[in-house]
Design a protein around this motif. Structure first.
Motif, PDB file in Angstrom:
ATOM      1  N   ALA A 392       0.821  -1.220   0.000  1.00  0.00           N
ATOM      2  CA  ALA A 392       0.000   0.000   0.000  1.00  0.00           C
ATOM      3  C   ALA A 392       0.849   1.262   0.000  1.00  0.00           C
ATOM      4  O   ALA A 392       0.440   2.296  -0.537  1.00  0.00           O
ATOM      5  N   MET A 393       2.037   1.186   0.594  1.00  0.00           N
ATOM      6  CA  MET A 393       2.788   2.411   0.880  1.00  0.00           C
ATOM      7  C   MET A 393       3.251   3.152  -0.371  1.00  0.00           C
ATOM      8  O   MET A 393       3.521   4.352  -0.321  1.00  0.00           O
ATOM      9  N   ALA A 394       3.322   2.453  -1.503  1.00  0.00           N
ATOM     10  CA  ALA A 394       3.769   3.110  -2.734  1.00  0.00           C
ATOM     11  C   ALA A 394       2.663   3.923  -3.401  1.00  0.00           C
ATOM     12  O   ALA A 394       2.932   4.711  -4.310  1.00  0.00           O
ATOM     13  N   CYS A 395       1.421   3.745  -2.962  1.00  0.00           N
ATOM     14  CA  CYS A 395       0.284   4.403  -3.616  1.00  0.00           C
ATOM     15  C   CYS A 395       0.293   5.915  -3.370  1.00  0.00           C
ATOM     16  O   CYS A 395       0.855   6.401  -2.391  1.00  0.00           O
ATOM     17  N   ASP A 396      -0.368   6.648  -4.256  1.00  0.00           N
ATOM     18  CA  ASP A 396      -0.418   8.107  -4.142  1.00  0.00           C
ATOM     19  C   ASP A 396      -1.159   8.552  -2.885  1.00  0.00           C
ATOM     20  O   ASP A 396      -0.778   9.528  -2.239  1.00  0.00           O
ATOM     21  N   THR A 397      -2.234   7.860  -2.567  1.00  0.00           N
ATOM     22  CA  THR A 397      -3.039   8.170  -1.381  1.00  0.00           C
ATOM     23  C   THR A 397      -3.449   6.864  -0.719  1.00  0.00           C
ATOM     24  O   THR A 397      -3.803   5.902  -1.403  1.00  0.00           O
ATOM     25  N   ILE A 398      -3.395   6.830   0.617  1.00  0.00           N
ATOM     26  CA  ILE A 398      -3.820   5.638   1.358  1.00  0.00           C
ATOM     27  C   ILE A 398      -5.095   5.978   2.122  1.00  0.00           C
ATOM     28  O   ILE A 398      -5.110   6.884   2.957  1.00  0.00           O
ATOM     29  N   VAL A 399      -6.162   5.244   1.810  1.00  0.00           N
ATOM     30  CA  VAL A 399      -7.469   5.438   2.446  1.00  0.00           C
ATOM     31  C   VAL A 399      -7.741   4.244   3.356  1.00  0.00           C
ATOM     32  O   VAL A 399      -7.564   3.094   2.953  1.00  0.00           O
ATOM     33  N   ALA A 400      -8.159   4.509   4.581  1.00  0.00           N
ATOM     34  CA  ALA A 400      -8.447   3.427   5.528  1.00  0.00           C
ATOM     35  C   ALA A 400      -9.568   3.851   6.458  1.00  0.00           C
ATOM     36  O   ALA A 400      -9.896   5.039   6.566  1.00  0.00           O
ATOM     37  N   HIS A 401     -10.157   2.890   7.131  1.00  0.00           N
ATOM     38  CA  HIS A 401     -11.161   3.182   8.150  1.00  0.00           C
ATOM     39  C   HIS A 401     -10.471   3.397   9.498  1.00  0.00           C
ATOM     40  O   HIS A 401      -9.369   2.876   9.722  1.00  0.00           O
ATOM     41  N   PRO A 402     -11.106   4.105  10.407  1.00  0.00           N
ATOM     42  CA  PRO A 402     -10.539   4.232  11.756  1.00  0.00           C
ATOM     43  C   PRO A 402     -10.332   2.879  12.428  1.00  0.00           C
ATOM     44  O   PRO A 402      -9.449   2.732  13.274  1.00  0.00           O
ATOM     45  N   ASN A 403     -11.149   1.878  12.052  1.00  0.00           N
ATOM     46  CA  ASN A 403     -11.012   0.555  12.670  1.00  0.00           C
ATOM     47  C   ASN A 403     -10.323  -0.463  11.767  1.00  0.00           C
ATOM     48  O   ASN A 403     -10.439  -1.670  11.982  1.00  0.00           O
ATOM     49  N   THR A 404      -9.587   0.016  10.778  1.00  0.00           N
ATOM     50  CA  THR A 404      -8.686  -0.854  10.021  1.00  0.00           C
ATOM     51  C   THR A 404      -7.487  -1.198  10.901  1.00  0.00           C
ATOM     52  O   THR A 404      -7.040  -0.378  11.698  1.00  0.00           O
ATOM     53  N   ILE A 405      -6.969  -2.405  10.767  1.00  0.00           N
ATOM     54  CA  ILE A 405      -5.737  -2.793  11.461  1.00  0.00           C
ATOM     55  C   ILE A 405      -4.595  -2.702  10.460  1.00  0.00           C
ATOM     56  O   ILE A 405      -4.623  -3.347   9.410  1.00  0.00           O
ATOM     57  N   THR A 406      -3.593  -1.890  10.782  1.00  0.00           N
ATOM     58  CA  THR A 406      -2.515  -1.653   9.819  1.00  0.00           C
ATOM     59  C   THR A 406      -1.180  -1.487  10.540  1.00  0.00           C
ATOM     60  O   THR A 406      -1.048  -1.799  11.726  1.00  0.00           O
ATOM     61  N   GLY A 407      -0.182  -1.007   9.806  1.00  0.00           N
ATOM     62  CA  GLY A 407       1.153  -0.871  10.388  1.00  0.00           C
ATOM     63  C   GLY A 407       1.902  -2.185  10.358  1.00  0.00           C
ATOM     64  O   GLY A 407       1.981  -2.845   9.324  1.00  0.00           O
ATOM     65  N   SER A 408       2.461  -2.578  11.508  1.00  0.00           N
ATOM     66  CA  SER A 408       3.256  -3.806  11.632  1.00  0.00           C
ATOM     67  C   SER A 408       4.417  -3.810  10.642  1.00  0.00           C
ATOM     68  O   SER A 408       4.681  -4.807   9.968  1.00  0.00           O
TER      69      SER A 408
END
Length: 588
Positions: A392-408
């Protein structure tokens, strides 16, 4: 003679089963080949009974509306189909309202949020939403909370006591088996290896899990409070103190509007639709309603397309399949969208805990090449962590929900030495001949040398440095700043946005809108195209028949232990250095 009769009887039974299966397949094909549109009677109600696993896309099966999905091992319903049906019902004059008939929902938190938001939008049409439950689990109640009337069976239950996450540890098991684990990792929060070397959570692991669970829980309680006209503090106290033990408590604290049976909910909807009490209410299920023509749907005549590329499952090498993201297969899909001149923008829809770091990097490269020629937007679903964040990090914009689990953002490697297990438990010894000192590296049948362990650890550190450097560049951060929020730490979408790891809160539709805007397209100037192309039902059926039978048998044999067996299989599939979540997070 008796043996002969047994064989004859077995043959007859086999032929009968084959004929029945053949008839079902032909019936399904016939159903799929007939006119796809159906008509809905006036004064109808759309019933959403979401008791199947909710996937990103519905499986391509002609049996969904025949109610034979479970029989043929084809389970699951697509989030895309649910949202499209709610949206269609909003402007359908024959649909007067929606009935939520919910109990045990098999859905991630972000997907649940997208359905809930769609229902909130549906209510703007002034049509009613009624919910009925006999056992309202936490997720079922969260979705039901948007309803105008919430019926709970008088003998039913409602769950509202917070979220939890459990981890199973295998250190003691490995010790009993005389199996020695070798762990290689970077990042104090990268706790995927902890179950094999500890007997409880480390403090960093406990801290990150506590943090993101509280973030998810607070977000849910805030929305519940708003929906039920209560303060956040009041709802949090009800949850934390577990004040709801039965249906009467749920009514007492204002979590439901009525205690009643299914027929009473039906009677209420009859009055709302103008149906006589003695008449039967026209209730339409989702399987049927999805075939209703959408008069507001775009004709699809525009040559301009926005590609939605679905990346769901564990990231693995090779082509992948319906349940995994293959480095090769996903790269082909992205490349196909890039080379199609009619595709003006790409939305990468990610629902993945990560996996192979190599496959993640292969996909990342295709994203980088594509963003040079057209906008690429990431839409994070329930989980987009580690390898999922990598792509995902290469994309122009990253869209997520407040309750998405991400990072790591972290990596690890793991090997096992089973020499003592083979020798002491099974009486098996191993000897070897090799052309060089390290020709048998890695080996599970001997102890690793310190040099060999150092070599692998250095490789893990190199991959982590590459991961964080690329992430820092993509997020316009210094490497030092990025590593402060990396170290394998898992974040909720809310926490990730505060730390600059994502850009915008929203769902798939928001990501599509951003992609269209970046491509200079107005709403009526494009159509959507999904990648990778889904296999036909028959292809899936015959390709996966053996796997479906095996899964069904395991479900019968293992019951609630099946998820743990699947985790073992997942571990067995791991090849090379991994960029994945610390463990499989199931929000209870």
């Amino acid at each position: 003679m008796l043996q002969f009769l047994k064989y004859v009887l077995a043959t007859i039974v086999g032929l009968l089963l084959f004929m029945v299966l053949g008839f079902i397949i032909l019936a399904g094909i016939a159903a799929a080949s007939t006119d796809d549109t159906v008509k809905i009677e006036e004064k109808s109600v759309l019933e959403l009974k979401l008791n199947e696993p909710i996937l990103e896309r519905s499986p391509r099966s002609p049996f969904a509306e025949l109610g034979l999905s479970d029989v043929l091992g084809e389970t699951g319903i697509g989030l895309d189909e649910i949202k499209a049906s709610i949206r269609k019902a909003k402007t359908d004059d024959n649909i007067k309202g929606i009935l939520l008939n919910l109990e045990f929902m098999q859905v991630g938190m972000a997907s649940l949020e997208e359905i809930r938001n769609e229902l909130v939008d549906f209510k703007k049409s002034k049509k009613f939403v009624v919910a009925y439950s006999e056992v309202a689990t936490e997720k079922a109640y969260y979705l039901s909370s948007v309803a105008d009337r919430i019926y709970l069976n008088p003998s039913g239950t409602l769950e509202l006591n917070g979220l939890s996450s459990e981890v199973m540890f295998f250190k003691g098991t490995l010790e009993k088996l005389d199996i020695q684990p070798y762990i290689f990792k970077v990042g104090e929060y990268k706790s995927a290896v902890e179950p094999f070397i500890l007997d409880k959570m480390s403090e960093p692991s406990r801290a990150q899990t506590t943090s993101f669970l509280n973030s998810l829980n607070d977000f849910m309680l805030q929305n519940l409070a708003k929906a039920r006209n209560k303060s956040f503090a009041e709802v949090k106290n009800i949850s934390d103190s577990m004040l709801v033990h039965n249906a009467q408590d749920a009514l007492k604290y204002g979590l439901v509007t009525h205690l009643g049976y299914y027929d009473e909910a039906m009677d209420y909807m009859k009055t709302k639709t103008g149906t006589q009490k003695k008449e039967e209410l026209n209730v339409v299920n989702l399987g049927k309603y999805r075939k209703v023509a959408d008069v507001n749907k775009k004709s699809g005549s525009s040559k301009n397309k926005i590609a939605i590329i679905y990346a769901s499952g564990e990231i693995v090498g090779g082509k992948g399949d319906e349940n995994t993201i293959g480095g090769e297969g996903m790269s082909e899909a992205i490349r196909k969208a890039r080379l199609d001149k009619n595709v003006k923008a790409v939305v990468l829809r990610i629902n993945s805990p990560g996996g192979s770091s190599l496959a993640s990097d292969v996909i990342w490269r295709e994203v980088m090449l594509t963003k040079k020629v057209k906008p690429v937007i990431a839409s994070m679903s329930d989980v987009a962590a580690s390898g999922g964040y990598y792509i995902a990090m290469a994309c122009d914009t990253i869209v997520a929900h407040p309750n998405t689990i991400t990072g790591s953002i972290g990596v690890f490697g793991m090997l096992f030495n089973a020499e003592n297990f083979l020798k002491n438990k099974l009486g098996v010894t191993v000897d070897r001949v090799k052309t060089g000192k390290f020709s048998d590296v890695p080996s599970v049948t001997r102890e690793m040398t310190e040099y060999e362990k150092m070599h692998i650890q250095r490789e893990v550190e190199r991959i982590y440095a590459d991961f964080t450097t690329k992430a820092a560049k993509s997020r316009n951060m210094s490497v030092e700043a990025l590593r402060k929020v990396a170290s394998g730490r898992v974040w909720s979408g809310t926490e990730a946005k505060q730390r600059g790891l994502i850009d915008v809160f929203g769902g798939l539709d928001d990501a599509v809108a951003i992609a269209a805007k970046k491509a200079g397209l107005k709403k009526d100037e494009y159509r959507l195209r999904s990648y990778p192309e889904q296999k036909s039902f028959l292809t899936n059926f015959f390709d996966d028949a053996e796997a479906q039978v095996r899964t069904y048998s395991l479900q019968k044999e293992l019951g609630t232990m099946l998820p743990y067996y699947q985790q073992y299989q997942q571990l067995e599939r791991m090849q090379g250095v991994q960029a994945r979540l610390p463990y499989d997070i199931a929000i209870q």
